[in-house]
Design a protein around this motif. Structure first.
Motif, PDB file in Angstrom:
ATOM      1  N   SER A 129      -6.282   0.049  -5.516  1.00  0.00           N
ATOM      2  CA  SER A 129      -5.108   0.550  -4.807  1.00  0.00           C
ATOM      3  C   SER A 129      -5.412   0.691  -3.317  1.00  0.00           C
ATOM      4  CB  SER A 129      -4.675   1.886  -5.407  1.00  0.00           C
ATOM      5  OG  SER A 129      -3.502   2.361  -4.815  1.00  0.00           O
ATOM      6  N   SER A 130      -6.595   1.166  -3.013  1.00  0.00           N
ATOM      7  CA  SER A 130      -7.019   1.292  -1.627  1.00  0.00           C
ATOM      8  C   SER A 130      -7.040  -0.065  -0.930  1.00  0.00           C
ATOM      9  CB  SER A 130      -8.406   1.934  -1.588  1.00  0.00           C
ATOM     10  OG  SER A 130      -8.850   2.096  -0.270  1.00  0.00           O
ATOM     11  N   GLY A 148      -3.832  -1.501   0.394  1.00  0.00           N
ATOM     12  CA  GLY A 148      -3.350  -1.064   1.699  1.00  0.00           C
ATOM     13  C   GLY A 148      -3.614  -2.129   2.759  1.00  0.00           C
ATOM     14  N   TYR A 149      -4.768  -2.775   2.662  1.00  0.00           N
ATOM     15  CA  TYR A 149      -5.100  -3.862   3.593  1.00  0.00           C
ATOM     16  C   TYR A 149      -4.292  -5.119   3.284  1.00  0.00           C
ATOM     17  CZ  TYR A 149      -8.909  -0.917   5.175  1.00  0.00           C
ATOM     18  OH  TYR A 149      -9.637   0.120   5.689  1.00  0.00           O
ATOM     19  N   THR A 178       2.833   2.436  -2.676  1.00  0.00           N
ATOM     20  CA  THR A 178       2.002   1.339  -3.194  1.00  0.00           C
ATOM     21  C   THR A 178       1.333   1.730  -4.508  1.00  0.00           C
ATOM     22  OG1 THR A 178       1.643   0.522  -0.945  1.00  0.00           O
ATOM     23  CG2 THR A 178       0.109  -0.249  -2.644  1.00  0.00           C
ATOM     24  N   SER A 179       0.820   2.934  -4.580  1.00  0.00           N
ATOM     25  CA  SER A 179       0.162   3.385  -5.817  1.00  0.00           C
ATOM     26  C   SER A 179       1.157   3.459  -6.971  1.00  0.00           C
ATOM     27  CB  SER A 179      -0.503   4.741  -5.598  1.00  0.00           C
ATOM     28  OG  SER A 179      -1.560   4.610  -4.683  1.00  0.00           O
ATOM     29  N   ASP A 214      -3.647   0.280   8.533  1.00  0.00           N
ATOM     30  CA  ASP A 214      -3.987  -0.226   7.199  1.00  0.00           C
ATOM     31  C   ASP A 214      -5.064   0.654   6.552  1.00  0.00           C
ATOM     32  OD1 ASP A 214      -2.221  -2.251   7.780  1.00  0.00           O
ATOM     33  OD2 ASP A 214      -3.763  -3.768   8.125  1.00  0.00           O
ATOM     34  N   ASN A 223      -3.594   5.486  -0.367  1.00  0.00           N
ATOM     35  CA  ASN A 223      -3.454   4.851  -1.684  1.00  0.00           C
ATOM     36  C   ASN A 223      -4.523   5.335  -2.648  1.00  0.00           C
ATOM     37  OD1 ASN A 223      -1.315   3.342  -0.732  1.00  0.00           O
ATOM     38  ND2 ASN A 223      -2.419   1.400  -0.712  1.00  0.00           N
ATOM     39  N   ASN A 225       1.691   5.559   7.514  1.00  0.00           N
ATOM     40  CA  ASN A 225       1.273   4.705   6.398  1.00  0.00           C
ATOM     41  C   ASN A 225       0.656   5.455   5.219  1.00  0.00           C
ATOM     42  OD1 ASN A 225       2.135   2.726   8.119  1.00  0.00           O
ATOM     43  ND2 ASN A 225       0.361   1.429   7.837  1.00  0.00           N
ATOM     44  N   HIS A 276      -3.370   3.664   5.298  1.00  0.00           N
ATOM     45  CA  HIS A 276      -2.652   3.269   4.078  1.00  0.00           C
ATOM     46  C   HIS A 276      -3.635   3.189   2.909  1.00  0.00           C
ATOM     47  CE1 HIS A 276       0.467   0.220   2.259  1.00  0.00           C
ATOM     48  NE2 HIS A 276       0.229   1.234   1.455  1.00  0.00           N
ATOM     49  N   ALA A 277      -4.782   2.558   3.156  1.00  0.00           N
ATOM     50  CA  ALA A 277      -5.797   2.404   2.108  1.00  0.00           C
ATOM     51  C   ALA A 277      -6.307   3.764   1.622  1.00  0.00           C
ATOM     52  CB  ALA A 277      -6.963   1.557   2.631  1.00  0.00           C
TER      53      ALA A 277
END
Length: 179
Positions: free
Chosen positions: A113-114, A117-118, A40-41, A148, A155, A35, A151-152
């Motif tokens: 952005s972080s 992730g959630y 996403t960013s 997540d 990000n 992840n 991911h966060a």
């Protein structure tokens, strides 16, 4: 980021292709990092610079093409849905700052952005409702919170790295078009 940068249609298609290629490549070649990808960013940055429609187009191309290589399934629909939700939230943040005639601060947007992730993990987990209802959704979502969090964190750092570079490059390109 006072206004949305508009490019001619051919240039927009090329730009979507370039950013999608970056996203697709990162999804494929960074699989070993759970992840942690710049996707996403980059989608958030694209919404801030080029608008909601651009971000949604980038989302569709990125997800469908990368999932041809990574595996296509019902999750593909929920990944698209998650990134579209993130596009909508990014557009809302952009508009809030436009009302104040300000540019969102880099650190604020990295934190935003972080948090996305959630949001992504939560929306993608809704796929489990299709298979087993709430009884499957809740444990699946809770079990995924570690991913997540990765991911966060990814990000946050990818936004801090990618945003200044991409914003500068695309603003220069926009000025060239304006001449």
């Amino acid at each position: 980021m006072s206004t949305t940068i508009k490019f001619p249609p051919a240039k927009e298609i090329a730009l979507i292709g370039i950013l999608a290629a970056l996203n697709i490549t990162s999804r494929i070649y960074l699989q070993f990092l759970p992840n942690i990808k710049p996707v996403t960013s980059i989608i958030i940055i694209s919404v801030l610079l080029f608008g909601l429609s651009f971000g949604i187009k980038l989302t569709f191309v990125t997800t469908i093409v990368s999932n041809v290589f990574l595996g296509m399934g019902l999750w593909t629909v929920f990944q698209i849905l998650a990134w579209v939700v993130i596009c909508l939230l990014s557009e809302a943040v952009k508009r809030l700052f436009l009302l104040k005639k300000k540019t969102p601060p880099l650190l604020f947007m990295a934190i935003f952005s972080s948090l996305m992730g959630y949001v992504f993990g939560f929306v993608v987990s809704f796929e489990q409702l299709c298979y087993g209802g709430w009884g499957l959704f809740l444990p699946y979502w809770i079990a995924g919170l570690t991913f997540d969090t990765l991911h966060a964190g990814g990000n946050f750092f990818f936004y801090l790295i990618c945003s200044p570079i991409l914003m500068k490059v695309f603003k220069i390109e926009a000025k060239k078009l304006a001449k």
